[in-house]
Design a protein around this motif. Structure first.
Motif, mmCIF file in Angstrom:
data_model
loop_
_atom_site.group_PDB
_atom_site.id
_atom_site.type_symbol
_atom_site.label_atom_id
_atom_site.label_comp_id
_atom_site.label_asym_id
_atom_site.label_seq_id
_atom_site.Cartn_x
_atom_site.Cartn_y
_atom_site.Cartn_z
ATOM 1 N N SER A 194 0.842 -1.153 -0.043
ATOM 2 C CA SER A 194 -0.132 0.148 -0.095
ATOM 3 C C SER A 194 1.083 1.329 0.025
ATOM 4 C CB SER A 194 -0.831 -0.207 1.069
ATOM 5 O OG SER A 194 -0.180 -0.036 2.207
ATOM 6 N N ILE A 195 0.444 2.311 -0.303
ATOM 7 C CA ILE A 195 0.871 3.733 -0.308
ATOM 8 C C ILE A 195 0.829 4.554 0.803
ATOM 9 C CG2 ILE A 195 1.425 5.679 -1.830
ATOM 10 C CD1 ILE A 195 0.684 4.282 -4.321
ATOM 11 N N ASP A 196 1.503 4.980 1.544
ATOM 12 C CA ASP A 196 1.556 5.524 2.768
ATOM 13 C C ASP A 196 0.905 7.199 2.628
ATOM 14 O OD1 ASP A 196 2.769 3.604 4.099
ATOM 15 O OD2 ASP A 196 4.863 4.583 4.063
ATOM 16 N N GLN A 197 0.333 7.455 3.636
ATOM 17 C CA GLN A 197 -0.362 9.000 3.663
ATOM 18 C C GLN A 197 0.782 10.037 3.227
ATOM 19 O OE1 GLN A 197 -2.619 10.082 7.029
ATOM 20 N NE2 GLN A 197 -3.037 12.145 6.072
ATOM 21 N N GLY A 198 0.549 10.926 2.423
ATOM 22 C CA GLY A 198 1.569 11.956 2.208
ATOM 23 C C GLY A 198 1.877 12.185 0.759
ATOM 24 N N THR A 199 2.925 12.723 0.254
ATOM 25 C CA THR A 199 3.337 12.875 -1.056
ATOM 26 C C THR A 199 3.457 11.484 -1.765
ATOM 27 O OG1 THR A 199 4.192 15.101 -0.749
ATOM 28 C CG2 THR A 199 4.896 13.912 -2.651
ATOM 29 N N VAL A 200 3.050 11.155 -2.893
ATOM 30 C CA VAL A 200 3.118 10.019 -3.680
ATOM 31 C C VAL A 200 4.041 9.933 -4.639
ATOM 32 C CG1 VAL A 200 1.938 8.087 -4.796
ATOM 33 C CG2 VAL A 200 0.937 9.361 -3.054
ATOM 34 N N THR A 201 5.163 9.261 -4.659
ATOM 35 C CA THR A 201 6.408 9.479 -5.788
ATOM 36 C C THR A 201 6.027 8.022 -6.787
ATOM 37 O OG1 THR A 201 7.570 7.877 -4.610
ATOM 38 C CG2 THR A 201 7.728 10.195 -3.979
ATOM 39 N N MET A 202 6.609 8.329 -7.836
ATOM 40 C CA MET A 202 6.383 7.160 -8.754
ATOM 41 C C MET A 202 7.104 6.171 -8.506
ATOM 42 S SD MET A 202 5.195 6.849 -11.926
ATOM 43 C CE MET A 202 5.109 5.614 -12.938
ATOM 44 N N GLY A 203 8.113 6.276 -7.595
ATOM 45 C CA GLY A 203 8.837 4.802 -6.872
ATOM 46 C C GLY A 203 7.480 4.001 -6.177
ATOM 47 N N GLU A 204 6.808 4.646 -5.215
ATOM 48 C CA GLU A 204 5.810 4.213 -4.682
ATOM 49 C C GLU A 204 4.711 3.516 -5.478
ATOM 50 O OE1 GLU A 204 5.542 6.449 -0.472
ATOM 51 O OE2 GLU A 204 5.008 7.516 -1.892
ATOM 52 N N VAL A 205 4.411 4.130 -6.499
ATOM 53 C CA VAL A 205 3.626 3.508 -7.531
ATOM 54 C C VAL A 205 3.956 2.305 -8.109
ATOM 55 C CG1 VAL A 205 2.219 3.840 -9.394
ATOM 56 C CG2 VAL A 205 2.469 5.566 -7.994
ATOM 57 N N LEU A 206 5.376 2.248 -8.262
ATOM 58 C CA LEU A 206 6.102 1.070 -9.112
ATOM 59 C C LEU A 206 6.206 0.030 -7.946
ATOM 60 C CD1 LEU A 206 8.768 2.816 -11.162
ATOM 61 C CD2 LEU A 206 6.809 1.481 -12.008
ATOM 62 N N THR A 207 6.364 0.293 -6.543
ATOM 63 C CA THR A 207 6.490 -0.632 -5.642
ATOM 64 C C THR A 207 5.255 -1.481 -5.479
ATOM 65 O OG1 THR A 207 8.189 0.725 -4.385
ATOM 66 C CG2 THR A 207 6.905 -0.719 -2.981
ATOM 67 N N VAL A 208 4.106 -0.787 -5.639
ATOM 68 C CA VAL A 208 2.903 -1.636 -5.549
ATOM 69 C C VAL A 208 2.319 -2.257 -6.887
ATOM 70 C CG1 VAL A 208 1.915 -0.327 -3.532
ATOM 71 C CG2 VAL A 208 1.354 0.613 -5.665
ATOM 72 N N LEU A 209 2.932 -1.653 -7.765
ATOM 73 C CA LEU A 209 2.512 -2.183 -9.290
ATOM 74 C C LEU A 209 3.967 -2.461 -10.046
ATOM 75 C CD1 LEU A 209 -0.376 0.353 -10.323
ATOM 76 C CD2 LEU A 209 -0.672 -2.103 -9.403
ATOM 77 N N PRO A 210 4.327 -3.734 -9.544
ATOM 78 C CA PRO A 210 5.824 -3.803 -10.288
ATOM 79 C C PRO A 210 5.755 -4.826 -11.349
ATOM 80 C CG PRO A 210 5.558 -5.418 -8.350
ATOM 81 C CD PRO A 210 4.120 -4.681 -8.475
ATOM 82 N N PHE A 211 4.561 -5.261 -11.884
ATOM 83 C CA PHE A 211 4.512 -6.346 -12.626
ATOM 84 C C PHE A 211 4.526 -6.005 -14.235
ATOM 85 C CE2 PHE A 211 2.159 -7.713 -9.058
ATOM 86 C CZ PHE A 211 3.171 -8.686 -8.641
ATOM 87 N N GLN A 212 4.322 -4.551 -14.581
ATOM 88 C CA GLN A 212 4.454 -4.118 -16.096
ATOM 89 C C GLN A 212 3.122 -4.609 -16.700
ATOM 90 O OE1 GLN A 212 8.060 -5.174 -17.487
ATOM 91 N NE2 GLN A 212 9.275 -3.361 -16.777
ATOM 92 N N ASN A 213 2.102 -4.673 -16.028
ATOM 93 C CA ASN A 213 0.853 -5.009 -16.790
ATOM 94 C C ASN A 213 0.285 -3.719 -17.367
ATOM 95 O OD1 ASN A 213 0.025 -6.971 -13.712
ATOM 96 N ND2 ASN A 213 0.509 -7.889 -15.498
ATOM 97 N N THR A 214 -0.553 -4.165 -18.516
ATOM 98 C CA THR A 214 -1.120 -2.891 -19.378
ATOM 99 C C THR A 214 -2.489 -2.828 -19.165
ATOM 100 O OG1 THR A 214 -1.308 -4.552 -21.120
ATOM 101 C CG2 THR A 214 0.818 -3.145 -20.847
ATOM 102 N N LEU A 215 -3.062 -1.801 -19.485
ATOM 103 C CA LEU A 215 -4.392 -1.696 -19.399
ATOM 104 C C LEU A 215 -5.062 -2.411 -20.551
ATOM 105 C CD1 LEU A 215 -6.993 -0.092 -18.005
ATOM 106 C CD2 LEU A 215 -6.531 1.868 -19.850
ATOM 107 N N ALA A 216 -6.282 -3.090 -20.234
ATOM 108 C CA ALA A 216 -7.041 -4.012 -21.300
ATOM 109 C C ALA A 216 -8.514 -3.559 -21.334
ATOM 110 C CB ALA A 216 -6.673 -5.487 -20.950
ATOM 111 N N THR A 217 -9.063 -3.768 -22.281
ATOM 112 C CA THR A 217 -10.536 -3.462 -22.530
ATOM 113 C C THR A 217 -11.133 -4.604 -23.102
ATOM 114 O OG1 THR A 217 -10.235 -1.875 -24.457
ATOM 115 C CG2 THR A 217 -10.260 -1.126 -22.283
ATOM 116 N N PHE A 218 -12.291 -4.998 -22.908
ATOM 117 C CA PHE A 218 -13.066 -6.031 -23.692
ATOM 118 C C PHE A 218 -14.406 -5.929 -23.340
ATOM 119 C CE2 PHE A 218 -12.139 -7.626 -19.443
ATOM 120 C CZ PHE A 218 -13.072 -8.502 -19.046
#
Length: 213
Positions: free
Chosen positions: A1-25
């Motif tokens: 999870s991401i802590d309260q406060g300023t969110v960095t790109m590094g924190e986003v990559l920490t919780v989403l490290p799998f390089q998944n892409t957006l998909a629609t159907f």
């Protein structure tokens, strides 16, 4: 999870490290509900397949066996209002390419999806862009997922009624009960006699003296 406060790109990559892409159907309401059933099939184990949703809300009962009707209701947001899902209608769904291709047990999405597109932007970039466009962002709960409590507790058996006890009979040598005092009687031993108040005659009013000349 991401802590309260300023969110960095590094924190986003920490919780989403799998390089998944957006998909629609597109998929029918019936098959979408089947996907929710699969996602709830291991809820007791805290499995990662638990379906987090948006634009849709549902209720479930985990006391029901897996894939046997745990989903109790599903509603979708249409024209600004919630409406029951139509099993025959085609719905446009957004997820990530892993889930769309059947990962985490969502096999129905791989088999039943129509017009699938798995090559959208990276999921981490989508999240970062959303947070940047909605700053400051405040998380909140809006009742999209409701767990229905199990109602299978057995009722306690009723206790048998107690038998009435027979009235006790006074012994033959018992003293007779004191009869009740008649209404209006006073307790001579405990209540002093009332003494009438003494009447004091009123003094006659003085006659006014004539004014001196």
């Amino acid at each position: 999870s991401i802590d309260q406060g300023t969110v960095t790109m590094g924190e986003v990559l920490t919780v989403l490290p799998f390089q998944n892409t957006l998909a629609t159907f597109k998929i029918s309401g019936k098959d979408l509900v089947a996907g929710l059933e699969s996602g709830l099939s291991q809820v007791e184990d805290g499995a990662g397949r638990f379906p987090q949703v948006a634009g849709l809300k549902y209720s479930f009962d985990k006391s029901v066996a897996p894939n046997a009707g745990r989903v109790k209701s599903v509603e979708v947001m249409e024209n600004g209002a919630w409406a029951p899902i139509n099993p025959d209608k085609q719905y446009l769904v957004a997820t990530n390419n892993y889930v769309r291709q059947g990962g985490d047990g969502y096999k129905v999405f791989a088999e039943k999806a129509k017009d699938a597109y798995d090559y959208g932007p990276g999921l981490e970039q989508v999240v970062a862009d959303y947070l940047g466009a909605h700053r400051p962002y405040t998380p909140k709960l809006d009742g999209r997922i409701t767990e229905i409590a199990a109602t299978t507790a057995a009722a306690e058996p009723a206790k048998p009624a107690e038998s009435a006890k027979p009235a006790e009979t006074a012994p033959a040598n018992a003293e007779p009960a004191m009869p009740a005092m008649p209404s209006g009687s006073s307790d001579i031993a405990g209540t002093p006699p009332a003494v009438p108040a003494e009447t004091v005659p009123a003094a006659p009013a003085e006659t006014a003296k004539p004014a001196e000349t």
